[in-house]
Design an enzyme around this catalytic site. Structure first.
Site, PDB file in Angstrom:
ATOM      1  N   ASN A  87      11.342   2.401  11.265  1.00 48.73           N
ATOM      2  CA  ASN A  87      10.999   2.058   9.889  1.00 48.73           C
ATOM      3  C   ASN A  87      11.927   0.972   9.374  1.00 48.73           C
ATOM      4  O   ASN A  87      13.149   1.139   9.352  1.00 48.73           O
ATOM      5  CB  ASN A  87      11.126   3.291   8.983  1.00 48.73           C
ATOM      6  CG  ASN A  87      10.886   2.944   7.522  1.00 48.73           C
ATOM      7  OD1 ASN A  87       9.753   2.796   7.095  1.00 48.73           O
ATOM      8  ND2 ASN A  87      11.955   2.795   6.746  1.00 48.73           N
ATOM      9  N   GLU A  88      11.352  -0.152   8.990  1.00 44.63           N
ATOM     10  CA  GLU A  88      12.061  -1.247   8.342  1.00 44.63           C
ATOM     11  C   GLU A  88      13.317  -1.684   9.100  1.00 44.63           C
ATOM     12  O   GLU A  88      14.334  -2.050   8.487  1.00 44.63           O
ATOM     13  CB  GLU A  88      12.415  -0.882   6.894  1.00 44.63           C
ATOM     14  CG  GLU A  88      11.192  -0.732   5.998  1.00 44.63           C
ATOM     15  CD  GLU A  88      11.528  -0.678   4.513  1.00 44.63           C
ATOM     16  OE1 GLU A  88      12.719  -0.683   4.160  1.00 44.63           O
ATOM     17  OE2 GLU A  88      10.582  -0.631   3.701  1.00 44.63           O
ATOM     18  N   ASN A  97       5.130  -1.632   4.829  1.00 48.45           N
ATOM     19  CA  ASN A  97       5.731  -1.193   3.575  1.00 48.45           C
ATOM     20  C   ASN A  97       5.712  -2.394   2.632  1.00 48.45           C
ATOM     21  O   ASN A  97       6.460  -3.359   2.850  1.00 48.45           O
ATOM     22  CB  ASN A  97       7.167  -0.729   3.790  1.00 48.45           C
ATOM     23  CG  ASN A  97       7.279   0.453   4.739  1.00 48.45           C
ATOM     24  OD1 ASN A  97       6.271   1.052   5.103  1.00 48.45           O
ATOM     25  ND2 ASN A  97       8.491   0.801   5.141  1.00 48.45           N
ATOM     26  N   TYR A 153       9.437  -5.185  -6.006  1.00 47.89           N
ATOM     27  CA  TYR A 153      10.608  -5.882  -5.495  1.00 47.89           C
ATOM     28  C   TYR A 153      10.414  -7.402  -5.449  1.00 47.89           C
ATOM     29  O   TYR A 153      11.397  -8.142  -5.439  1.00 47.89           O
ATOM     30  CB  TYR A 153      10.964  -5.393  -4.091  1.00 47.89           C
ATOM     31  CG  TYR A 153      11.495  -3.986  -4.041  1.00 47.89           C
ATOM     32  CD1 TYR A 153      12.608  -3.617  -4.786  1.00 47.89           C
ATOM     33  CD2 TYR A 153      10.893  -3.025  -3.247  1.00 47.89           C
ATOM     34  CE1 TYR A 153      13.095  -2.328  -4.751  1.00 47.89           C
ATOM     35  CE2 TYR A 153      11.377  -1.737  -3.197  1.00 47.89           C
ATOM     36  CZ  TYR A 153      12.479  -1.382  -3.953  1.00 47.89           C
ATOM     37  OH  TYR A 153      12.960  -0.102  -3.911  1.00 47.89           O
ATOM     38  N   TRP A 166       4.562   5.705  -1.702  1.00 51.11           N
ATOM     39  CA  TRP A 166       5.990   6.024  -1.661  1.00 51.11           C
ATOM     40  C   TRP A 166       6.422   6.349  -3.087  1.00 51.11           C
ATOM     41  O   TRP A 166       6.489   5.465  -3.915  1.00 51.11           O
ATOM     42  CB  TRP A 166       6.793   4.835  -1.103  1.00 51.11           C
ATOM     43  CG  TRP A 166       8.204   5.205  -0.871  1.00 51.11           C
ATOM     44  CD1 TRP A 166       9.274   4.982  -1.685  1.00 51.11           C
ATOM     45  CD2 TRP A 166       8.709   5.898   0.269  1.00 51.11           C
ATOM     46  NE1 TRP A 166      10.414   5.486  -1.135  1.00 51.11           N
ATOM     47  CE2 TRP A 166      10.093   6.055   0.070  1.00 51.11           C
ATOM     48  CE3 TRP A 166       8.133   6.399   1.440  1.00 51.11           C
ATOM     49  CZ2 TRP A 166      10.909   6.696   1.004  1.00 51.11           C
ATOM     50  CZ3 TRP A 166       8.942   7.029   2.354  1.00 51.11           C
ATOM     51  CH2 TRP A 166      10.310   7.177   2.145  1.00 51.11           C
ATOM     52  N   LYS A 207      10.672   6.824  -7.507  1.00 58.60           N
ATOM     53  CA  LYS A 207       9.297   6.400  -7.234  1.00 58.60           C
ATOM     54  C   LYS A 207       8.351   7.581  -7.030  1.00 58.60           C
ATOM     55  O   LYS A 207       7.157   7.378  -6.779  1.00 58.60           O
ATOM     56  CB  LYS A 207       9.243   5.493  -6.009  1.00 58.60           C
ATOM     57  CG  LYS A 207       9.936   4.151  -6.166  1.00 58.60           C
ATOM     58  CD  LYS A 207       9.673   3.258  -4.962  1.00 58.60           C
ATOM     59  CE  LYS A 207      10.457   1.963  -5.046  1.00 58.60           C
ATOM     60  NZ  LYS A 207      11.900   2.160  -4.869  1.00 58.60           N
TER      61      LYS A 207
END
Length: 722
Positions: A435-436, A507, A513, A594, A615
């Site tokens: 992930n990321e 994502n 952002y 999310w 969130k």
């Protein structure tokens, strides 16, 4: 039955003999596997300086009495600034347990089983080191038989170390190295002592059950391939596999004789017309009971779930379950609770799943690590489609290289544990390998040489070798997110991750952002056009929502994501704008919000909270469903929904306002202080009246809609203080 036939035969032979010999009596059956739950009796002490010898010698008064599950960490408060309720210590916590060996069943192996310890665990018995386990999320076991005094007292010591995984620390090679969540220390899931015969279904297979069942459907007929790993098998023993339906009836059975020291056995069962595990509408489960038996009875036994289902993922049309198209929409979930940290009880897991099901979700992403076995069981029984993943998150290494040999080995070990421990769950359709892990490169928080792709490729190959029946998936943070907005010469070097795994998750946080919320759909169209053969999904999207902060119009509020202003109305507007863009793109094989719940994060000082990522659609303590929860419930659920938004903005100063209602009815009737405002049409679950005048003092708003002949209402009270 076998012994009954033998006894009958002995009687018949005796009747024909003039000097009959006495018939032998069968030996008593051997008791199968048992377990002693290790819930109480533990002592705890947080102390970085302790040695095992000193810990064993400490007086009882120097310890705190605790019960499992337990963590010393508490993180996250709905206020600005920390109080004494926060405990974010990272380091070494010690646990001590006294065990009387004389109470243990004789003739057994004694294997201690921990469902999870955060983050690095070391175990001593009687002053001798038994073993270590690195990783906060998976089950592990140690055979204590040869370490225990069977006649008297034993001291068990466990050291749990959740030190920050920085270069030079004890945890520097344990993934995850980074992430927007906190690694809680302690024995935060249950533990037990298993008592098994010397011959047993293997307990040393990376924490797995030792039984791996692979159901398939061919022409409507079911086939179940069963593979069982064994320890200490002897000649004359047999492996018996019995498949039972939901009512406990036997639907298939097979037996295989074993040879001495046989380490693995396989057999197949046929099911004429299996009832399928069909997601939320019909999550039907079979149970496979696998017994190791000799002539006296069962020596050991393990039962695992079985679900017959077929699925495929099409890059143009999305997800299919049992031959039918199934649009997947759901949430991600972290495993912590306000005031409890990671030390959750079964009822906590059940409450979480019930809330997700109430909202109408049909899929859950288990972010960003292996979740509790209770959570996998609940997903099976509730019919959720599951993305399960290994905790290879954000930072690939501590030194800018693709990863030290120790870190690579740890990531691969956690991948194997994830798959073997959860292989039998029909809810799981994909294994997440990361992930990321491109985030540090993009943000410049790590050296440019940091490249996660070599390890991702290894994890992908390992996953497919461990489980060829499920595709792999990867969540990317950043690829092409600024195309069309920032010149290529000004964009950071971006490692392309798409194509490493079978499936892809993006994502994406347009409008939160970076950039604008309307950029989400066009970006996805570009990615789909770029990778037409790869099924893509949205693995994360969301925005913060603070219950104590409000604005009249979320659409006009200028958001600063890292600020102290996260009005709930902006979160509402963000989701109202995001979801239609995702819903109307059928090539997306799934979408995950999310996040379902607010969760602890040591990097967050935002909104009206401290150390909380806000969130979530539900608060950290699960007490409040935010407005956006009801927006999705109106979109996804078949249950009647009537929910007035901005209900927590109870004291107003502007006499003009708008009334907004989320409902899956065609229209709602609204009254203000008992006076009708009319029937308001609902467009895509949103019903709105603008420029409503409030009167000084209390104002009562009621919204009502009719469903199948009955009225469903909601009401709020706002006080105007000009």
């Amino acid at each position: 039955m076998r012994w009954g036939l033998a006894a009958l035969l002995a009687v018949l032979l005796a009747a024909c003999s003039t000097n009959p010999a006495p018939a032998p009596s069968p030996a008593a059956p051997v008791a199968a596997r048992t377990a002693t739950q290790l819930t109480t009796g533990w002592q705890f002490r947080f102390d970085d300086s302790l040695t095992p010898e000193a810990a064993a010698a400490l007086a009882d008064a120097d310890w705190q009495t605790v019960a499992l599950p337990h963590t010393w960490n508490r993180l996250g408060e709905y206020r600005v600034g920390r109080t004494g309720a926060t405990d974010n210590r990272q380091g070494k916590g010690w646990y001590r347990l006294r065990l009387d060996g004389s109470t243990l069943p004789a003739g057994k192996r004694h294997v201690i089983e921990f469902d999870a310890v955060g983050n690095l665990a070391d175990l001593w018995v009687g002053g001798r080191h038994v073993g270590s386990h690195a990783g906060a999320f998976s089950r592990f076991r140690f055979d204590l038989t040869d370490f225990l005094d069977k006649a008297g007292p034993n001291t068990i010591l466990l050291r749990a170390d959740n030190s920050a995984p920085i270069a030079g620390s004890t945890t520097q090679h344990i993934v995850p190295l980074d992430g927007d969540f906190f690694i809680h220390g302690g024995i935060y899931r249950p533990a037990r002592l298993l008592h098994v015969a010397p011959s047993h279904i293997a307990l040393d297979d990376h924490g797995g059950p030792g039984v791996y069942a692979t159901p398939t459907i061919v022409g409507g007929a079911g086939k179940l391939a069963v593979r069982v790993k064994l320890t200490g098998a002897t000649a004359g023993q047999s492996l018996v596999a019995v498949l039972r339906d939901g009512a406990g009836r036997t639907v298939a059975e097979g037996t295989m004789p074993l040879t001495a020291q046989q380490g693995e056995a396989s057999l197949r069962l046929d099911v004429a017309a299996p009832r399928r595990w069909n997601g939320r509408p019909d999550p039907y489960l079979y149970r496979l009971e696998t017994r190791l038996a000799d002539g006296r009875g069962a020596v050991d036994s393990v039962t695992v779930p079985v679900g017959f289902r077929e699925f495929r993922v099409d890059p143009a049309n999305g997800f299919y379950l049992n031959g039918k198209h199934l649009p997947l929409h759901g949430v991600s979930r972290h495993q912590d609770y306000l005031g409890k940290g990671w030390a959750l009880a079964p009822e906590d897991h059940a409450r979480d799943m019930a809330l997700i099901a109430e909202m109408g979700a049909n899929t859950v992403r288990f972010a960003h690590y292996q979740h509790a076995s209770d959570w996998f069981d609940l997903a099976d029984r509730t019919g959720m489609i599951v993305w399960a993943e290994v905790p290879f998150v954000n930072r690939p290494s501590n030194d800018g290289t693709p990863g030290s040999p120790e870190l690579v080995a740890n990531a691969k070990a956690q991948m194997i544990e994830l798959i073997r421990q959860n292989y039998n769950h029909p809810s799981v359709v994909t294994w997440g390998i990361g992930n990321e892990v491109d985030l540090d490169v993009v943000t410049g928080r790590a050296p440019p040489a940091t490249d996660a792709r070599p390890l991702l490729r290894e994890l992908n190959a390992l996953s497919k070798a461990e489980d060829p029946t499920r595709p792999t998936v990867l969540a990317d943070c950043c690829e092409a997110t600024h195309e069309g907005a920032v010149p290529a010469s000004e964009r950071p070097r971006q490692p392309v991750l798409t194509g490493i795994s079978d499936l892809m998750g993006y994502n994406r946080y347009y409008g939160w952002y970076y950039r604008e919320i309307g950029d989400l759909g066009p970006h996805l169209d570009r990615m789909h056009a770029r990778y037409p053969a790869i099924p893509i999904s949205i693995s994360e999207y969301g925005a913060g929502g603070a219950l104590s902060q409000h604005v009249e119009d979320g659409a006009t509020h200028k958001i600063a994501h890292a600020s102290r202003m996260h009005p709930e109305e902006f979160q509402n507007w963000y989701h109202e704008q995001s979801w239609p863009q995702l819903r109307d793109r059928p090539y997306l094989w799934a979408n995950w919000i999310w996040n379902m719940f607010d969760f602890s994060s040591k990097i967050r000082q935002e909104g009206d909270a401290t150390d909380i990522n806000d969130k979530g659609l539900v608060t950290y303590d699960r007490k409040v469903k935010k407005d956006a929860f009801f927006y999705y419930k109106a979109e996804w659920s078949t249950e009647p929904v009537v929910h007035i938004t901005s209900r927590r903005w109870m004291v107003r100063s502007d006499p003009l306002t708008k009334i907004r209602v989320y409902s899956n009815a065609p229209a709602v009737a609204v009254t203000l202080n008992g006076k009708p405002l009319g029937n308001i049409a609902c467009v895509e679950s949103i019903c709105e009246i603008k420029d409503v005048g409030l009167t000084p003092g209390a104002n009562r708003v009621v919204a009502t809609a009719r469903f199948d002949g009955r009225d469903v209402s909601d009401n709020v009270e706002w006080t105007l203080t000009p």
